[in-house]
Design a protein around this motif. Structure first.
Motif, PDB file in Angstrom:
ATOM      1  N   SER A  70       0.832  -1.209   0.000  1.00 53.01           N
ATOM      2  CA  SER A  70       0.000   0.000   0.000  1.00 53.01           C
ATOM      3  C   SER A  70       0.863   1.254   0.000  1.00 53.01           C
ATOM      4  N   ALA A  71       1.899   1.250   0.830  1.00 58.34           N
ATOM      5  CA  ALA A  71       2.779   2.417   0.910  1.00 58.34           C
ATOM      6  C   ALA A  71       3.514   2.638  -0.404  1.00 58.34           C
ATOM      7  N   VAL A  73       2.597   1.795  -3.599  1.00 66.17           N
ATOM      8  CA  VAL A  73       1.738   2.351  -4.651  1.00 66.17           C
ATOM      9  C   VAL A  73       1.333   3.777  -4.302  1.00 66.17           C
ATOM     10  N   ASP A  74       1.050   4.032  -3.027  1.00 67.97           N
ATOM     11  CA  ASP A  74       0.702   5.393  -2.604  1.00 67.97           C
ATOM     12  C   ASP A  74       1.833   6.372  -2.927  1.00 67.97           C
ATOM     13  N   ALA A  75       3.073   5.933  -2.708  1.00 63.77           N
ATOM     14  CA  ALA A  75       4.221   6.806  -2.981  1.00 63.77           C
ATOM     15  C   ALA A  75       4.309   7.140  -4.461  1.00 63.77           C
ATOM     16  N   ILE A  77       1.820   7.013  -6.719  1.00 65.54           N
ATOM     17  CA  ILE A  77       0.667   7.833  -7.105  1.00 65.54           C
ATOM     18  C   ILE A  77       0.875   9.284  -6.687  1.00 65.54           C
ATOM     19  N   THR A  78       1.291   9.482  -5.444  1.00 75.31           N
ATOM     20  CA  THR A  78       1.478  10.843  -4.930  1.00 75.31           C
ATOM     21  C   THR A  78       2.552  11.591  -5.706  1.00 75.31           C
ATOM     22  N   HIS A 133      -4.474  -5.968  -3.693  1.00 81.13           N
ATOM     23  CA  HIS A 133      -3.987  -4.637  -4.049  1.00 81.13           C
ATOM     24  C   HIS A 133      -4.271  -4.270  -5.507  1.00 81.13           C
ATOM     25  N   GLN A 136      -5.914  -0.712  -6.111  1.00 84.82           N
ATOM     26  CA  GLN A 136      -4.961   0.391  -5.991  1.00 84.82           C
ATOM     27  C   GLN A 136      -4.071   0.476  -7.234  1.00 84.82           C
ATOM     28  N   GLN A 137      -3.622  -0.673  -7.716  1.00 83.97           N
ATOM     29  CA  GLN A 137      -2.763  -0.698  -8.893  1.00 83.97           C
ATOM     30  C   GLN A 137      -3.524  -0.260 -10.144  1.00 83.97           C
ATOM     31  N   TYR A 140      -3.793   3.482 -10.362  1.00 83.31           N
ATOM     32  CA  TYR A 140      -2.569   4.106 -10.869  1.00 83.31           C
ATOM     33  C   TYR A 140      -2.470   3.928 -12.382  1.00 83.31           C
TER      34      TYR A 140
END
Length: 214
Positions: A70-71, A73-75, A77-78, A133, A136-137, A140
């Motif tokens: 999670s961290a 993919v979040d990184a 995306i952000t 996940h 989330q992927q 992105y």
């Protein structure tokens, strides 16, 4: 007189810091050694904790992997969203793609980033973990698809190319940099510049387009 945080708040803050230290240690271990060969004891040692302490924060190795995925993919995306949005709403679509490419490469090649650990171990994980996940992927992937569509609508991308294939090849090439990159020969920013030149010069108009088949 300075106010003193309540004991419960200080305890929660300490717990959050310890949890983050564990996630960071696990990401570093997985990035270097892969998924199968890393044990919870290895992670605890790297984090400076007793092995049993990990179970206060994570129920299992899979629970810890979930946090890293999670961290990671979040990184990504952000970083890419911030880079694109920094150009402003009226930015040239090719410039937006170039910014996204550069941001993605910087994230996946960062030693501090969970994204690089994510990519290193993703293919080694059980299907059940990867499937958790997918949403989330896919989000992105949809972000990149939108960037490419905007560029195509602006007439910047050759019309003989399938945008879905372009997206998958682009992300595949960028993600693969984690497998061969070694610090020293060039910087992540230089790798990003090379990637942007190779990818964009291959898909923008003026590069000897062929007629679309079919």
């Amino acid at each position: 007189m300075r106010s003193v945080a309540p004991i419960a708040d200080r305890s929660a803050s300490k717990s959050a810091r310890t949890r983050q230290r564990i996630v960071d240690a696990a990401a570093a271990a997985f990035r270097r050694h892969g998924y199968a060969s890393v044990t919870l004891k290895d992670i605890a040692t790297r984090a400076g904790l007793q092995a049993g302490s990990l179970y206060y924060h994570f129920d299992s190795k899979e629970d810890l992997i979930d946090a890293i995925l999670s961290a990671g993919v979040d990184a990504a995306i952000t970083a890419t969203r911030d880079a694109v949005e920094a150009l402003g709403p009226g930015a040239d679509p090719v410039a937006r793609l170039r910014a996204a490419i550069a941001a993605h490469v910087r994230v996946v090649l960062s030693e501090e980033s969970h994204a690089s650990a994510n990519l290193r171990i993703l293919g080694q994980l059980p299907d059940a973990i990867r499937e958790r996940h997918l949403k989330q992927q896919r989000a992105y992937g949809a972000f990149w698809a939108a960037l490419l569509r905007d560029a195509a609508r602006a007439g910047a991308i050759r019309d003989d190319l399938d945008l879905s294939v372009v997206r998958m090849l682009t992300l595949g090439a960028l993600n693969w940099t984690t497998e061969w990159y070694r610090a020293g020969r060039c910087s992540p920013s230089e790798v990003a510049a090379h990637a942007a030149t190779m990818i964009l010069d291959g898909i923008v108009r003026g590069a000897s387009p062929r007629r679309r088949r079919g």
